[in-house]
Design an enzyme around this catalytic site. Structure first.
Site, short mmCIF file in Angstrom:
data_model
loop_
_atom_site.label_atom_id
_atom_site.label_comp_id
_atom_site.label_asym_id
_atom_site.label_seq_id
_atom_site.Cartn_x
_atom_site.Cartn_y
_atom_site.Cartn_z
N GLU A 1 -7.20 -6.98 -2.40
CA GLU A 1 -7.78 -7.22 -3.85
C GLU A 1 -8.00 -8.60 -4.17
O GLU A 1 -7.49 -9.25 -5.31
CB GLU A 1 -6.75 -6.59 -5.00
CG GLU A 1 -6.54 -5.04 -4.55
CD GLU A 1 -5.43 -4.60 -5.42
OE1 GLU A 1 -4.98 -5.24 -6.16
OE2 GLU A 1 -5.27 -3.26 -5.19
N GLU B 1 -6.87 4.57 0.43
CA GLU B 1 -5.77 5.02 -0.51
C GLU B 1 -6.27 6.17 -1.46
O GLU B 1 -6.04 6.08 -2.59
CB GLU B 1 -5.34 3.94 -1.40
CG GLU B 1 -4.93 2.66 -0.78
CD GLU B 1 -4.69 1.33 -1.55
OE1 GLU B 1 -4.35 1.45 -2.77
OE2 GLU B 1 -4.36 0.19 -0.95
C1 XIL Z 1 1.40 0.97 -5.36
C2 XIL Z 1 2.39 2.02 -4.84
O1 XIL Z 1 2.00 3.43 -4.64
C3 XIL Z 1 3.51 2.03 -5.95
O2 XIL Z 1 4.64 2.71 -5.43
C4 XIL Z 1 3.91 0.59 -6.45
O3 XIL Z 1 4.75 0.85 -7.57
C5 XIL Z 1 2.81 -0.36 -6.67
O4 XIL Z 1 2.03 -0.19 -5.76
N1 XIL Z 1 -3.41 -0.66 -4.57
C6 XIL Z 1 -2.76 -1.00 -3.51
C7 XIL Z 1 -1.26 -0.10 -3.45
O5 XIL Z 1 -3.30 -1.62 -2.56
O6 XIL Z 1 -0.36 -1.18 -2.66
C8 XIL Z 1 -0.74 0.46 -4.72
O7 XIL Z 1 0.34 0.80 -4.18
C9 XIL Z 1 -1.88 0.99 -5.54
C10 XIL Z 1 -2.92 0.13 -5.89
#
Ligand code: XIL
Length: 383
Positions: free
Chosen positions: A164, A269
């Protein structure tokens, strides 16, 4: 799957076109797992929490082992977990995570090395609380990457090296990494990771790259890295989708744009938010939050059939695009296993009941699972 659920899933498959008559040459039984259905096309992965990979969640662990060919750690390899204080590393959970993946013969992903979230404040500050110098931050980044990537050299197959780094307009995000080091923090991170494990795949990972401006920024970024011979091997599209975003055209052209650069494309994701929109932005800025209101949480007991069907159709539509791009898309990873585990129950509104994944709270496959399984055998035609 119970008989009732199976027949519901089959009805939905029929609605989705799965039962349209077509010549089936001495058909082998259709695969019943995601990894088998997509074997030869791309890996199918899931983000795991500690309960799953430590085996405490026995049902979750069994489901993961049966269905998925790749894993990503949801939180345990983030800086704040693995390296909470200067000079202090805690590899207990990541070691278990990697052992779980090895035990089940999975492609193991590391997430994530350089990010502005879930990174302790001390990383960017000195003893008096002021920002550290460029050289100090580079040295800290180097040491961190060397320790974490080096420990799992040859076992973790790919790393989300930088997560990001872009804003919605495609410019570099004004994170402490950028303001303290400058734009070359990205190339440095990739070079340090490559040095620590020359065999690992190295990815740039971000959300909302399907939106035009941000995608253009990411394409320009990858081109710059390639021009400087930075070892970037893939781009991760996070894929925190909604029922109506991104469009099929956006998904299709985004994959094509990155594949044209010669890098692997991954959906890293994936989930599909079905609840009312609580914030304007698409994507997954973890710092966004909105207050809980009953109208934002309409389905606390179960998902209405109409929405269940919309979710199945949406997953089928997304996987048709991904399957068409097999070969360019090398992995599709879900951000969680069952709806109960999903971060979408708490983001951007805390305490909601969301239904973004293929397995329900009870661990049983939802109609969307059957819809996804059916895509390869139906071919990737249609919208
Ligand atoms: C999220 C996790 O799922 C949560 O448990 C945590 O509290 C916050 O992060 N983008 C990403 C991930 O790259 O690492 C994030 O994961 C969601 C958004």
């Amino acid at each position: 799957m119970s008989a009732v659920r199976l027949s519901r899933a089959l009805c939905l498959a029929a609605l989705l076109g799965a039962c349209a008559p077509r010549p089936v040459p001495e058909a082998a039984p259709a695969p019943s797992t995601l990894k088998a259905a997509y074997r030869g096309a791309f890996l199918v992965g899931a983000a795991l929490n500690a309960a799953q990979f430590s085996g405490r969640d026995t049902a979750g662990a069994a489901l993961v082992a049966a269905q998925f060919s790749s894993t990503t750690p949801e939180n345990v390899l983030k800086w704040e977990s693995v390296h909470p204080r200067p000079g202090v590393y805690d590899f207990t959970a990541p070691d278990r995570y990697v052992a779980f993946g090895q035990q089940h013969g999975m492609f193991i992903v590391g997430h994530t090395l350089v990010w502005h979230n879930q990174t302790p404040r001390w990383v960017f500050t000195d003893a008096t609380g002021n920002p550290v110098s460029r050289d100090t931050l580079i040295a800290r980044m180097h040491e961190h990457i060397d320790s974490v990537v080096g420990r799992y050299r040859g076992r973790v197959g790919g790393w989300d090296v930088v997560n990001e780094a872009l804003d919605e307009d495609g410019s570099l995000r004004r994170s402490p990494w950028l303001t303290i080091i400058g734009p070359d923090f990205i190339s440095l991170a990739f070079r340090f990771a490559h040095e620590a494990d020359p065999g690992a795949q190295l990815y740039y990972n971000d959300y909302s790259l399907e939106n035009q401006a941000k995608r253009q920024g990411a394409v320009a970024l990858i081109r710059r890295l390639q021009a400087e011979a930075v070892p970037v091997t893939g781009v991760g599209l996070q894929g925190h989708d909604r029922l109506d975003w991104p469009t099929v055209e956006q998904e299709d052209s985004t994959i094509a744009a990155f594949a044209a650069l010669g890098v692997k494309v991954m959906i890293t994701e994936l989930d599909v938010d079905v609840l009312p929109r609580a914030v304007r932005q698409t994507g997954a800025d973890v710092r966004l939050s909105a207050a809980a209101r009953p109208e934002l949480n309409p389905w606390t007991d179960s998902l209405p059939d109409s929405v269940q069907l919309a979710l199945a159709r949406r997953y089928a539509e997304v996987f048709r695009v991904l399957y068409r791009h097999r070969g360019e898309v090398t992995r599709v990873t879900f951000w969680g296993v069952t709806d109960k585990d999903s971060w979408k129950n708490n983001w951007p509104v805390p305490g909601r009941t969301n239904y973004p994944l293929l397995f329900g709270r009870d661990g049983r496959p939802k109609p969307a699972f059957a819809a996804v399984l059916a895509v390869p055998s139906l071919g990737a035609t249609g919208p």
